[in-house]
Design a protein around this motif. Sequence first.
Motif, short mmCIF file in Angstrom:
data_model
loop_
_atom_site.label_atom_id
_atom_site.label_comp_id
_atom_site.label_asym_id
_atom_site.label_seq_id
_atom_site.Cartn_x
_atom_site.Cartn_y
_atom_site.Cartn_z
N ASP A 72 0.84 -1.18 0.00
CA ASP A 72 0.00 0.00 0.00
C ASP A 72 0.89 1.25 0.00
N TYR A 73 0.26 2.39 -0.03
CA TYR A 73 1.01 3.65 0.01
C TYR A 73 1.15 4.07 1.48
N PHE A 74 2.17 4.92 1.73
CA PHE A 74 2.45 5.40 3.09
C PHE A 74 1.65 6.67 3.33
N ASP A 75 0.65 6.61 4.19
CA ASP A 75 -0.20 7.79 4.35
C ASP A 75 0.27 8.73 5.46
N TRP A 126 3.89 9.68 7.95
CA TRP A 126 5.30 9.46 8.24
C TRP A 126 5.68 10.24 9.51
#
Lengths: 108, 118
Positions: free
Chosen positions: B103-106, B108
């Motif tokens: 998945d994408y990193f939403d 950080w």
Amino acid sequence: EIVMTQSPATLSVSPGERATLSCRVSQSVNSNLAWYQHKPGQAPRLLIYGASTRATGIPIRFSGSGSGTEFTLTISSLQSEDFAVYYCQQYSNWPSFTFGQGTKLEIK
Amino acid sequence: QVQLVESGGGVVQPGRSLRLSCAASGFSFSSYAMHWVRQAPGKGLEWVAIISFDGTTKYADSMKGRFTISRDNSKNTLYLQMNNLRPEDTAVFYCARTLGIPDYFDYWGQGTLVTVSS
């Protein structure tokens, strides 16, 4: 192994103008591509996921397009806060999370 | 709001060990996969490791065998144990979350700097 190539490495644009950033992937990732903005000393910020969906709170001047192996991030009218490094990232090929090498967007 | 705060970075000699932590708040930590991503000076982002909500782990090939990712859901904390550190491990280490795998990193964290030098 998927290879991601961003171009150009550095893009010089004047405030108010349009910026177009490219991300090419060595094999198809369908629409499993994200874009991030990264400023020095800050956390990277998700801009776009699913190749074209803006993340929560992202201004409409940011838009993403493409599928398969060719993707584009467009910033329609650059604001001073937009000058940063931009990364694309694929999340199709598990267990690898691959980033492009980045495009530095600088003030002309 | 979602917060990820890394700690534990510093200067360490080659061959030594270091443990990084990432304190999470503002979301259901146990429901998310968590990652470490690093950025060497002047370089781009490099994915390091993932730990899923059920504890399954995967590593980038270059980190396999030296780095161990773990989590304590009771403390909402992510860890990275780094052994036999090399000068080329010098980097800012970020923790990040994804809802799915892959998945994408939403979200950080702001990162913690690790410098490996004698």
